[in-house]
Design a protein around this motif. Structure first.
Motif, short mmCIF file in Angstrom:
data_model
loop_
_atom_site.label_atom_id
_atom_site.label_comp_id
_atom_site.label_asym_id
_atom_site.label_seq_id
_atom_site.Cartn_x
_atom_site.Cartn_y
_atom_site.Cartn_z
N GLN A 193 6.36 8.13 1.42
CA GLN A 193 6.97 7.36 0.34
C GLN A 193 8.15 6.51 0.80
O GLN A 193 8.89 5.98 -0.04
CB GLN A 193 7.40 8.29 -0.80
CG GLN A 193 8.58 9.17 -0.53
CD GLN A 193 9.00 9.97 -1.76
OE1 GLN A 193 8.21 10.15 -2.69
NE2 GLN A 193 10.23 10.44 -1.78
N MET A 194 8.33 6.35 2.09
CA MET A 194 9.35 5.41 2.53
C MET A 194 8.99 4.01 2.03
O MET A 194 7.80 3.66 2.01
CB MET A 194 9.49 5.47 4.05
CG MET A 194 9.99 6.83 4.53
SD MET A 194 10.16 6.99 6.33
CE MET A 194 11.67 6.05 6.60
N PRO A 195 9.96 3.22 1.60
CA PRO A 195 9.67 1.98 0.87
C PRO A 195 8.67 1.04 1.53
O PRO A 195 7.84 0.44 0.85
CB PRO A 195 11.05 1.33 0.73
CG PRO A 195 11.99 2.48 0.70
CD PRO A 195 11.41 3.49 1.65
N ASP A 196 8.73 0.87 2.84
CA ASP A 196 7.79 -0.01 3.53
C ASP A 196 6.76 0.77 4.34
O ASP A 196 6.17 0.25 5.29
CB ASP A 196 8.56 -0.96 4.45
CG ASP A 196 9.46 -1.90 3.67
OD1 ASP A 196 9.00 -2.43 2.63
OD2 ASP A 196 10.62 -2.10 4.07
N GLY A 197 6.54 2.03 3.96
CA GLY A 197 5.61 2.87 4.68
C GLY A 197 6.27 3.58 5.86
O GLY A 197 7.40 3.28 6.23
N ASN A 198 5.57 4.51 6.42
CA ASN A 198 6.08 5.31 7.54
C ASN A 198 6.17 4.44 8.79
O ASN A 198 5.16 4.04 9.35
CB ASN A 198 5.14 6.49 7.77
CG ASN A 198 5.60 7.39 8.90
OD1 ASN A 198 6.66 7.20 9.50
ND2 ASN A 198 4.79 8.40 9.19
N PRO A 199 7.38 4.15 9.29
CA PRO A 199 7.50 3.23 10.43
C PRO A 199 7.33 3.90 11.78
O PRO A 199 7.16 3.21 12.79
CB PRO A 199 8.93 2.70 10.29
CG PRO A 199 9.69 3.85 9.70
CD PRO A 199 8.71 4.55 8.77
N TYR A 200 7.35 5.24 11.82
CA TYR A 200 7.53 5.89 13.11
C TYR A 200 6.28 5.95 14.00
O TYR A 200 6.40 5.73 15.22
CB TYR A 200 8.15 7.27 12.90
CG TYR A 200 9.50 7.12 12.25
CD1 TYR A 200 10.51 6.40 12.88
CD2 TYR A 200 9.77 7.63 10.98
CE1 TYR A 200 11.75 6.20 12.27
CE2 TYR A 200 10.99 7.43 10.37
CZ TYR A 200 11.97 6.72 11.02
OH TYR A 200 13.20 6.51 10.42
#
Length: 277
Positions: A193-200
């Protein structure tokens, strides 16, 4: 050396699994630590918010001797001795046994807007993929803690733990500020649910490197399990796989059950032992 694990039957695959706590999650030490607290009002990082911070220091440890630090997001929820995580109890027992060095536990509540109709600022702070929360801890929380107990400067002696969105915040704080935190514990992180999707997974695949050590927990029946999108379990597994492919010192533990702090709380003593091994 081979370690023999006792037989355990596989739990039924449903949301109702609950894990039993081990001996380090119940009071057992003769030298319990001391807990003090302070309030942060209108911080620079999150203007208008207020929050409480609890500082748990190990029993009998000289406050003038620099100590390692473990920050816990969701403050009281992780400190509560009758709660699911019992962070202060675990820190006391591990310090008393000598399994980890004496750790100053810093339990930081998410911010609230006292007079607002929707007062909670938790998701704004915890789900962001920028450096603001790590900066807040480094410049507005830890200096206040250092007034109460001398803290080690070495970032390899500083860790951060969180669950759900607090797991996002823990990972991101170390990712953005490895000069402050280099040990991470995430329980059921809400990367989905991170705003721009999971960046990792993407950043790790691109070769972005950080000198951090990560203990990551995921639950088989976490939110959105079995879905193509917004799948908490899958995003945790993809992050764990990306860490492994990138050669990070990491460990992943998968449990049954749903989006609950129970299994993470049970794992906390061993997660801390592993981080400081």
């Amino acid at each position: 050396m081979t370690h023999c694990e006792p037989y355990r039957p596989l739990p039924d695959p449903d949301d109702g699994v609950r894990y039993e706590y081990g001996p380090f999650s119940v009071p057992r030490t003769r030298a319990p630590g001391e807990t003090r607290s302070f309030e942060i009002v209108d911080p620079r990082a999150y203007p208008g918010t207020t929050r409480r911070v609890w500082v748990h220091t190990p029993g009998g440890h000289d406050s003038t001797v620099p100590a390692a630090v473990m920050v816990f997001n969701d403050g009281w929820w992780y400190l509560d001795p009758d709660g699911d995580v019992r962070g202060g109890t675990v820190l006391d027992n591990l310090a008393d046994s000598g399994d980890v060095p004496p750790l100053v536990g810093v339990f930081v509540d998410p911010g609230v807007f006292p007079d607002a109709e929707n007062p909670k600022n938790r998701n704004v702070e915890y789900d962001a993929d920028d450096g603001r929360y790590g900066d807040f801890l480094a410049t507005e929380v830890l200096p206040r803690v250092a007034e109460m107990h001398s803290l080690a400067d070495d970032p390899s002696g500083r860790g951060i733990c969180g669950g759900s969105s607090g797991g996002d915040a823990a990972f991101t704080a170390a990712w953005q500020r490895p000069d402050v935190f280099r040990k991470v514990i995430t329980f059921n992180a809400s990367f989905a649910q991170m705003p721009d999707g999971n960046p990792y997974p993407r950043q790790l695949a691109q070769g972005v490197d950080r000198p951090i050590r990560v203990f990551l927990h995921a639950a088989q029946r976490d939110l959105g399990w079995g879905r193509r999108e917004m799948n908490w379990f899958a995003e945790n597994l993809e992050t764990a796989a990306a860490l492994s492919r990138a050669g990070y010192d990491s460990r992943v533990v998968v449990g049954d059950g749903g989006h609950s702090p129970n299994h993470g709380g049970v794992l906390l003593p061993d997660a801390l032992r592993w981080l400081w091994h």
